[in-house]
Design a protein around this motif. Structure first.
Motif, mmCIF file in Angstrom:
data_model
loop_
_atom_site.group_PDB
_atom_site.id
_atom_site.type_symbol
_atom_site.label_atom_id
_atom_site.label_comp_id
_atom_site.label_asym_id
_atom_site.label_seq_id
_atom_site.Cartn_x
_atom_site.Cartn_y
_atom_site.Cartn_z
ATOM 1 N N MET A 1 -45.590 106.515 53.587
ATOM 2 C CA MET A 1 -46.109 106.547 54.950
ATOM 3 C C MET A 1 -47.604 106.907 54.967
ATOM 4 S SD MET A 1 -43.644 105.434 56.557
ATOM 5 C CE MET A 1 -44.183 105.571 58.215
ATOM 6 N N LEU A 2 -48.037 107.821 54.125
ATOM 7 C CA LEU A 2 -49.453 108.184 54.075
ATOM 8 C C LEU A 2 -50.300 107.028 53.543
ATOM 9 C CD1 LEU A 2 -49.266 111.887 52.883
ATOM 10 C CD2 LEU A 2 -49.895 111.042 55.127
ATOM 11 N N VAL A 3 -49.799 106.305 52.567
ATOM 12 C CA VAL A 3 -50.523 105.136 52.063
ATOM 13 C C VAL A 3 -50.647 104.075 53.160
ATOM 14 C CG1 VAL A 3 -50.394 103.209 50.443
ATOM 15 C CG2 VAL A 3 -49.993 105.529 49.638
ATOM 16 N N PRO B 1 -41.090 110.759 48.323
ATOM 17 C CA PRO B 1 -41.573 109.373 48.186
ATOM 18 C C PRO B 1 -41.757 108.678 49.534
ATOM 19 C CG PRO B 1 -39.747 109.761 46.698
ATOM 20 C CD PRO B 1 -39.857 110.961 47.591
ATOM 21 N N PHE B 2 -40.899 108.982 50.493
ATOM 22 C CA PHE B 2 -41.020 108.399 51.822
ATOM 23 C C PHE B 2 -42.328 108.841 52.474
ATOM 24 C CE2 PHE B 2 -40.173 108.763 56.431
ATOM 25 C CZ PHE B 2 -40.012 107.424 56.707
ATOM 26 N N PHE C 1 -53.908 101.153 57.367
ATOM 27 C CA PHE C 1 -54.169 100.785 58.755
ATOM 28 C C PHE C 1 -55.468 101.399 59.266
ATOM 29 C CE2 PHE C 1 -49.534 99.864 58.929
ATOM 30 C CZ PHE C 1 -49.670 98.535 59.256
ATOM 31 N N MET C 2 -55.809 102.596 58.798
ATOM 32 C CA MET C 2 -57.066 103.216 59.223
ATOM 33 C C MET C 2 -58.263 102.442 58.690
ATOM 34 S SD MET C 2 -56.118 107.254 58.896
ATOM 35 C CE MET C 2 -57.796 107.748 58.874
ATOM 36 N N VAL C 3 -58.143 101.856 57.524
ATOM 37 C CA VAL C 3 -59.235 101.067 56.960
ATOM 38 C C VAL C 3 -59.272 99.675 57.588
ATOM 39 C CG1 VAL C 3 -60.054 99.977 54.843
ATOM 40 C CG2 VAL C 3 -59.292 102.343 54.793
ATOM 41 N N ALA C 4 -58.117 99.076 57.840
ATOM 42 C CA ALA C 4 -58.060 97.702 58.321
ATOM 43 C C ALA C 4 -58.362 97.577 59.815
ATOM 44 C CB ALA C 4 -56.692 97.099 58.029
#
Length: 141
Positions: free
Chosen positions: A28-30, A23-24, A35-38
């Motif tokens: 982190m991937l989400v 789950p961690f 951040f890659m989109v923003a």
């Protein structure tokens, strides 16, 4: 998945001393994708190829007003492209009518000197006397 095969402990609810990191990693991937989109959305949308200068950088105000002259001679105030008819109104709105506001002019290095001077003349006749030219810092070799 942890499991006990045999042994003398018959307790069905025995403690497991392992950490499940799946789950961690998912969280982190989400966050990475967010951040890659923003990140590209937070940059300036007007592409200008600025010339370089060896002068030391000056302090900027908290909210500078940028006037950009792009390669195709489109004038923008901040991120708003304007025409010659609406340029004055958009600039007065951006400066809240204060003609003593410093205007930062960003001109593409492929723009002719005469076109840049025409923009500076328009600013001067509109009453904006505090004009600064923006460039990139020259990197020493």
């Amino acid at each position: 998945m942890a499991m006990s095969l045999g042994g003398g402990d018959t307790d069905d609810f025995a403690e497991m001393h392992e950490i499940n990191v799946t789950p961690f990693i998912d969280v982190m991937l989400v966050l990475l994708i967010i951040f890659m989109v923003a990140a590209p959305l937070s940059t300036v949308d007007i592409k200008v190829d600025l010339p370089t200068a060896a002068a030391p950088p000056q302090n900027r105000p908290e909210k500078p007003v940028y006037v950009t002259l792009s390669r195709d001679l489109v004038v923008s105030v901040g991120d708003t492209a304007t025409t010659s008819a609406t340029f004055g109104k958009v600039l007065y709105d951006a400066t809240h009518g204060k003609t003593d506001t410093r205007i930062f002019v960003r001109g593409d290095k492929s723009v002719a000197y005469g076109d840049l001077m025409n923009l500076l003349d328009i600013l001067r006749t509109a009453g904006f006397r505090r004009v600064a030219l923006v460039s990139l810092e020259k990197v020493a070799n």
